[in-house]
Design a protein around this motif. Structure first.
Motif, short mmCIF file in Angstrom:
data_model
loop_
_atom_site.label_atom_id
_atom_site.label_comp_id
_atom_site.label_asym_id
_atom_site.label_seq_id
_atom_site.Cartn_x
_atom_site.Cartn_y
_atom_site.Cartn_z
N LEU A 1 19.97 6.58 -12.07
CA LEU A 1 20.71 7.15 -13.28
C LEU A 1 21.12 8.37 -13.01
O LEU A 1 21.99 8.88 -13.35
N LYS A 2 20.19 9.29 -12.75
CA LYS A 2 20.48 10.77 -12.46
C LYS A 2 21.43 10.94 -11.49
O LYS A 2 22.37 11.63 -11.80
N CYS A 3 21.64 10.11 -10.38
CA CYS A 3 22.60 10.12 -9.37
C CYS A 3 23.70 9.99 -10.02
O CYS A 3 24.98 10.67 -9.88
N HIS A 4 23.92 8.83 -10.77
CA HIS A 4 25.00 8.55 -11.52
C HIS A 4 25.71 9.62 -12.49
O HIS A 4 26.92 9.91 -12.50
N LEU A 5 24.85 10.13 -13.48
CA LEU A 5 25.15 11.32 -14.17
C LEU A 5 25.67 12.41 -13.39
O LEU A 5 26.46 13.23 -13.97
N LEU A 6 25.13 12.72 -12.30
CA LEU A 6 25.48 13.83 -11.67
C LEU A 6 27.00 13.46 -10.71
O LEU A 6 27.60 14.53 -10.20
N GLY A 7 27.23 12.64 -10.77
CA GLY A 7 28.40 12.08 -10.03
C GLY A 7 28.12 12.10 -8.47
O GLY A 7 29.08 12.38 -7.71
N ARG A 8 27.05 11.95 -8.07
CA ARG A 8 26.58 11.86 -6.52
C ARG A 8 26.11 10.52 -6.16
O ARG A 8 25.85 9.67 -6.77
N SER A 9 26.25 10.53 -4.97
CA SER A 9 25.79 9.21 -4.15
C SER A 9 24.33 8.98 -4.31
O SER A 9 23.69 9.81 -4.34
N ILE A 10 24.02 7.58 -4.16
CA ILE A 10 22.72 7.51 -4.36
C ILE A 10 21.99 7.89 -3.05
O ILE A 10 22.23 7.90 -1.80
N SER A 11 20.70 8.59 -3.54
CA SER A 11 19.84 9.45 -2.36
C SER A 11 18.54 9.66 -2.95
O SER A 11 18.38 10.16 -4.22
N ARG A 12 17.50 9.53 -1.99
CA ARG A 12 16.24 9.90 -2.58
C ARG A 12 16.12 11.34 -2.66
O ARG A 12 14.85 11.78 -3.18
N PRO B 1 0.88 -1.19 0.12
CA PRO B 1 0.01 -0.07 0.03
C PRO B 1 1.01 1.01 -0.07
O PRO B 1 2.16 1.32 0.35
N PRO B 2 0.16 2.49 -0.44
CA PRO B 2 1.20 3.74 -0.68
C PRO B 2 2.13 4.01 0.59
O PRO B 2 3.15 4.16 0.24
N LEU B 3 1.38 4.06 1.74
CA LEU B 3 2.52 4.39 2.86
C LEU B 3 3.44 3.63 3.26
O LEU B 3 4.57 3.95 3.31
N ALA B 4 3.28 2.14 3.11
CA ALA B 4 4.33 1.11 3.19
C ALA B 4 5.09 1.07 2.11
O ALA B 4 6.51 0.94 2.44
N PHE B 5 4.76 1.66 0.83
CA PHE B 5 5.79 1.68 -0.12
C PHE B 5 6.64 2.75 0.00
O PHE B 5 7.90 2.75 -0.28
N GLU B 6 6.22 3.90 0.53
CA GLU B 6 6.86 4.85 0.67
C GLU B 6 7.97 4.80 1.46
O GLU B 6 9.32 5.14 1.49
N GLU B 7 7.66 4.20 2.82
CA GLU B 7 8.70 3.74 3.77
C GLU B 7 9.74 2.76 3.19
O GLU B 7 10.91 2.91 3.42
N ALA B 8 9.40 1.95 2.58
CA ALA B 8 10.20 0.97 1.88
C ALA B 8 11.03 1.58 0.84
O ALA B 8 12.26 1.34 0.92
N ALA B 9 10.59 2.60 0.12
CA ALA B 9 11.31 3.28 -0.77
C ALA B 9 12.68 4.18 -0.25
O ALA B 9 13.63 4.20 -0.68
N ASP B 10 12.12 4.91 0.70
CA ASP B 10 13.01 5.60 1.76
C ASP B 10 14.13 4.84 2.34
O ASP B 10 15.49 4.93 2.03
N TRP B 11 13.89 3.47 2.65
CA TRP B 11 14.81 2.67 3.05
C TRP B 11 15.75 2.05 1.87
O TRP B 11 17.12 2.09 2.36
N PHE B 12 15.04 1.97 0.79
CA PHE B 12 15.88 1.46 -0.34
C PHE B 12 17.04 2.39 -0.82
O PHE B 12 18.08 1.87 -0.94
N PHE B 13 16.62 3.62 -0.63
CA PHE B 13 17.56 4.72 -1.17
C PHE B 13 18.38 4.85 0.08
O PHE B 13 19.78 5.10 -0.39
#
Length: 195
Positions: free
Chosen positions: A150-161, A89-101
């Motif tokens: 992909l955007k993080c890579h192109l910017l040369g930045r660490s993975i971050s949400r 569900p949306p709230l659980a997904f957002e929490e999981a995505a935060d953790w993923f990044f």
């Protein structure tokens, strides 16, 4: 002037009974893509490359109709593999995505790790660009999670949400085909004015 775009599919028809890769666009998502297809930049596209997921292909097809070109489907452009948890569900997904990044070298309950998803999307995009005519504007149509990686890579930045797209999909960022530098941040596809 030529350009590269990474475009995320807009809003989808959520159905917990259907595997996520098979979700299609909602009426709102389709309308957003159709508005974008009326933009001058869409008519200038010389190549469109899509993920093989339904929502991305539907978006790419709408955009391709504007310039009269076929859609190519590329391997390994799919969203990060979240099949281990299935629909959230949306709230659980957002929490999981935060953790993923926030934990890119670890797996969230069996999800593909962010570092692995990033390597996959970067390799897929650069494989296409390796023999692409840089005089032709190109669009990659895919998903928000891997688009952010992909955007993080192109910017040369660490993975971050913090680099994630706003507001549920249907955004793009633009990059140079010469040096792959990002020239505009996430912008709604129906509002982008082009270069």
């Amino acid at each position: 002037m030529s350009f590269g775009l990474y475009i995320t599919h807009p809003q989808v028809q959520i159905d917990p009974q259907v595997p996520v890769p098979q979700w299609g666009l909602s009426a709102m998502g389709r309308s957003k893509a159709e508005l974008a297809a009326q933009s001058p930049w869409a008519k200038r596209l010389g190549r469109i490359v899509s993920s093989d997921e339904t929502k991305a292909i539907e978006t790419a097809d709408i955009l391709a109709a504007a310039s009269g070109i076929p859609v190519e489907v590329a391997e390994h452009m799919h969203e990060n593999d979240r099949s281990a948890t299935g629909f959230l569900p949306p709230l659980a997904f957002e929490e999981a995505a935060d953790w993923f990044f926030a934990h890119p070298t670890e797996s969230y309950q069996g999800w593909e790790r962010a570092v692995d998803a990033q390597s996959r999307i970067v390799a897929s995009v650069f494989k296409v660009l390796a023999d692409h005519d840089a005089a032709l504007p190109i669009a990659f149509v895919g998903h928000g999670g891997v688009g952010t990686l992909l955007k993080c890579h192109l910017l040369g930045r660490s993975i971050s949400r913090t680099e994630d797209q706003p507001g549920g999909g249907g955004n793009l960022f633009c990059f140079s085909l010469a040096d792959h530098g990002v020239s505009c941040d996430w912008t709604p596809i129906e509002h982008w004015k082009g270069v």
